[in-house]
Design a protein around this motif. Structure first.
Motif, PDB file in Angstrom:
ATOM      1  N   LEU A 104      -2.414 -13.321   4.030  1.00 32.23           N
ATOM      2  CA  LEU A 104      -1.321 -12.433   4.391  1.00 32.23           C
ATOM      3  C   LEU A 104      -0.278 -12.344   3.274  1.00 32.23           C
ATOM      4  CD1 LEU A 104      -0.023 -10.719   6.682  1.00 32.23           C
ATOM      5  CD2 LEU A 104       1.081 -12.813   7.425  1.00 32.23           C
ATOM      6  N   TRP A 105       0.037 -13.473   2.646  1.00 30.63           N
ATOM      7  CA  TRP A 105       1.109 -13.523   1.653  1.00 30.63           C
ATOM      8  C   TRP A 105       0.793 -12.724   0.399  1.00 30.63           C
ATOM      9  CZ3 TRP A 105       2.526 -19.428   1.579  1.00 30.63           C
ATOM     10  CH2 TRP A 105       3.088 -19.781   2.817  1.00 30.63           C
ATOM     11  N   TYR A 106      -0.481 -12.480   0.140  1.00 28.57           N
ATOM     12  CA  TYR A 106      -0.885 -11.826  -1.103  1.00 28.57           C
ATOM     13  C   TYR A 106      -1.362 -10.394  -0.890  1.00 28.57           C
ATOM     14  CZ  TYR A 106      -0.791 -16.796  -1.943  1.00 28.57           C
ATOM     15  OH  TYR A 106      -0.390 -18.107  -1.979  1.00 28.57           O
ATOM     16  N   ARG A 107      -1.274  -9.906   0.334  1.00 35.33           N
ATOM     17  CA  ARG A 107      -1.719  -8.541   0.636  1.00 35.33           C
ATOM     18  C   ARG A 107      -0.722  -7.515   0.118  1.00 35.33           C
ATOM     19  NH1 ARG A 107      -3.315  -9.054   6.922  1.00 35.33           N
ATOM     20  NH2 ARG A 107      -4.794 -10.744   6.629  1.00 35.33           N
ATOM     21  N   PRO A 108      -1.240  -6.449  -0.468  1.00 32.80           N
ATOM     22  CA  PRO A 108      -0.343  -5.394  -0.960  1.00 32.80           C
ATOM     23  C   PRO A 108       0.116  -4.496   0.191  1.00 32.80           C
ATOM     24  CG  PRO A 108      -2.598  -4.772  -1.369  1.00 32.80           C
ATOM     25  CD  PRO A 108      -2.642  -6.168  -0.790  1.00 32.80           C
ATOM     26  N   PRO A 109       1.172  -3.748  -0.039  1.00 32.98           N
ATOM     27  CA  PRO A 109       1.719  -2.920   1.038  1.00 32.98           C
ATOM     28  C   PRO A 109       0.740  -1.881   1.568  1.00 32.98           C
ATOM     29  CG  PRO A 109       2.861  -2.512  -1.034  1.00 32.98           C
ATOM     30  CD  PRO A 109       1.978  -3.683  -1.252  1.00 32.98           C
ATOM     31  N   GLU A 110      -0.131  -1.337   0.710  1.00 31.83           N
ATOM     32  CA  GLU A 110      -1.044  -0.313   1.214  1.00 31.83           C
ATOM     33  C   GLU A 110      -1.987  -0.869   2.278  1.00 31.83           C
ATOM     34  OE1 GLU A 110      -2.939  -1.571  -2.796  1.00 31.83           O
ATOM     35  OE2 GLU A 110      -0.928  -1.285  -1.981  1.00 31.83           O
TER      36      GLU A 110
ATOM     37  N   GLY B 290      -2.082  -0.084   6.578  1.00 30.82           N
ATOM     38  CA  GLY B 290      -3.239   0.518   7.208  1.00 30.82           C
ATOM     39  C   GLY B 290      -4.277   1.165   6.323  1.00 30.82           C
ATOM     40  N   SER B 291      -4.117   1.121   5.007  1.00 31.17           N
ATOM     41  CA  SER B 291      -5.146   1.683   4.144  1.00 31.17           C
ATOM     42  C   SER B 291      -6.426   0.862   4.304  1.00 31.17           C
ATOM     43  CB  SER B 291      -4.707   1.658   2.679  1.00 31.17           C
ATOM     44  OG  SER B 291      -5.778   2.055   1.838  1.00 31.17           O
TER      45      SER B 291
ATOM     46  N   GLN C 144      -1.492   4.951   7.994  1.00 30.38           N
ATOM     47  CA  GLN C 144      -1.640   4.765   9.439  1.00 30.38           C
ATOM     48  C   GLN C 144      -0.487   3.993  10.086  1.00 30.38           C
ATOM     49  OE1 GLN C 144      -5.497   3.180  10.508  1.00 30.38           O
ATOM     50  NE2 GLN C 144      -4.615   1.975  12.158  1.00 30.38           N
ATOM     51  N   ASP C 145      -0.023   2.934   9.445  1.00 29.76           N
ATOM     52  CA  ASP C 145       1.007   2.087  10.042  1.00 29.76           C
ATOM     53  C   ASP C 145       2.406   2.321   9.476  1.00 29.76           C
ATOM     54  OD1 ASP C 145      -0.853   0.910  11.781  1.00 29.76           O
ATOM     55  OD2 ASP C 145      -1.479  -0.507  10.227  1.00 29.76           O
ATOM     56  N   TRP C 146       2.584   3.423   8.756  1.00 29.07           N
ATOM     57  CA  TRP C 146       3.917   3.775   8.274  1.00 29.07           C
ATOM     58  C   TRP C 146       4.792   4.120   9.479  1.00 29.07           C
ATOM     59  CZ3 TRP C 146       6.843   3.360   4.140  1.00 29.07           C
ATOM     60  CH2 TRP C 146       8.062   4.038   4.125  1.00 29.07           C
TER      61      TRP C 146
ATOM     62  N   TYR D 244       4.403   0.031  -6.124  1.00 29.29           N
ATOM     63  CA  TYR D 244       3.962   0.411  -4.784  1.00 29.29           C
ATOM     64  C   TYR D 244       2.703   1.269  -4.824  1.00 29.29           C
ATOM     65  CZ  TYR D 244       7.842  -1.303  -1.917  1.00 29.29           C
ATOM     66  OH  TYR D 244       8.731  -2.082  -1.238  1.00 29.29           O
ATOM     67  N   ASP D 245       2.692   2.270  -5.673  1.00 26.49           N
ATOM     68  CA  ASP D 245       1.563   3.185  -5.740  1.00 26.49           C
ATOM     69  C   ASP D 245       0.389   2.463  -6.408  1.00 26.49           C
ATOM     70  OD1 ASP D 245      -0.278   5.204  -6.124  1.00 26.49           O
ATOM     71  OD2 ASP D 245       1.130   6.575  -7.103  1.00 26.49           O
ATOM     72  N   PRO D 246      -0.695   2.204  -5.671  1.00 21.32           N
ATOM     73  CA  PRO D 246      -1.823   1.486  -6.267  1.00 21.32           C
ATOM     74  C   PRO D 246      -2.402   2.202  -7.485  1.00 21.32           C
ATOM     75  CG  PRO D 246      -2.195   1.887  -3.918  1.00 21.32           C
ATOM     76  CD  PRO D 246      -0.930   2.570  -4.286  1.00 21.32           C
ATOM     77  N   LYS D 247      -2.312   3.518  -7.520  1.00 20.78           N
ATOM     78  CA  LYS D 247      -2.843   4.278  -8.657  1.00 20.78           C
ATOM     79  C   LYS D 247      -1.998   4.065  -9.909  1.00 20.78           C
ATOM     80  CE  LYS D 247      -4.723   7.780  -5.637  1.00 20.78           C
ATOM     81  NZ  LYS D 247      -4.363   8.974  -4.924  1.00 20.78           N
ATOM     82  N   ALA D 248      -0.747   3.677  -9.740  1.00 21.58           N
ATOM     83  CA  ALA D 248       0.154   3.462 -10.874  1.00 21.58           C
ATOM     84  C   ALA D 248       0.205   1.998 -11.313  1.00 21.58           C
ATOM     85  CB  ALA D 248       1.565   3.934 -10.522  1.00 21.58           C
ATOM     86  N   ARG D 249      -0.332   1.100 -10.494  1.00 15.99           N
ATOM     87  CA  ARG D 249      -0.328  -0.323 -10.816  1.00 15.99           C
ATOM     88  C   ARG D 249      -1.138  -0.574 -12.087  1.00 15.99           C
ATOM     89  NH1 ARG D 249      -1.804  -2.525  -5.258  1.00 15.99           N
ATOM     90  NH2 ARG D 249       0.132  -1.580  -4.536  1.00 15.99           N
ATOM     91  N   ILE D 250      -0.706  -1.540 -12.863  1.00 14.66           N
ATOM     92  CA  ILE D 250      -1.430  -1.877 -14.087  1.00 14.66           C
ATOM     93  C   ILE D 250      -2.849  -2.326 -13.737  1.00 14.66           C
ATOM     94  CG2 ILE D 250      -0.673  -4.300 -14.175  1.00 14.66           C
ATOM     95  CD1 ILE D 250      -0.339  -3.894 -17.248  1.00 14.66           C
TER      96      ILE D 250
END
Length: 130
Positions: free
Chosen positions: A1-7, A11-12, A69-71, A104-110
């Motif tokens: 849980l502690w390492y899960r990203p916001p997406e 609900g992604s 989904q969970d926003w 936040y945006d996974p597409k923009a993450r390094i």
């Protein structure tokens, strides 16, 4: 849980390399500070801990976040704080790569490949990874 990203928390169902990059960023903080970065005790507590530090995301910083989904449009609106406040032991390159792992945006993450060429890893013998 502690390492899960916001997406994932929101609900992604797409599990892709940026999910792991987020986890690496949180683990980096834990290694330096000896404390977990976002020690949530349930999913909503976890997402709130993230939002309290990184600010509540919006469409301009993370396109598509409000369609997850969970926003919840009733999420509290927190401002972004300085990431350095949770990891005083990182130098400028360390803070920069940390910030890039926590976009936040996974597409923009390094990406992991791009991260290996970041100044934070200048002392690493990259030949060992070819």
């Amino acid at each position: 849980l502690w390492y899960r990203p916001p997406e994932i928390l929101l609900g992604s169902t797409t599990y892709a390399p940026p999910v792991d990059v987020w986890a690496v960023g949180t683990i980096l903080v834990e290694m330096v500070s000896k404390r977990p970065m976002f020690p949530g005790d349930c999913e909503i507590d976890q997402i709130y801990k993230i939002f309290r530090l990184l600010g509540t995301p919006a469409e301009d910083s993370w396109p598509g976040c409000t369609a997850l989904q969970d926003w919840n449009p009733a999420f509290p609106q927190w401002p972004r704080l300085a990431v350095a406040s949770v990891c005083a032991g990182l130098d400028a390159p360390g803070l920069d790569i940390l910030e890039r792992t926590l976009f936040y945006d996974p597409k923009a993450r390094i990406s992991a490949r791009t991260a290996m060429n970041h100044p934070f890893f200048d002392d690493v013998d990259k030949e060992a990874f070819l």
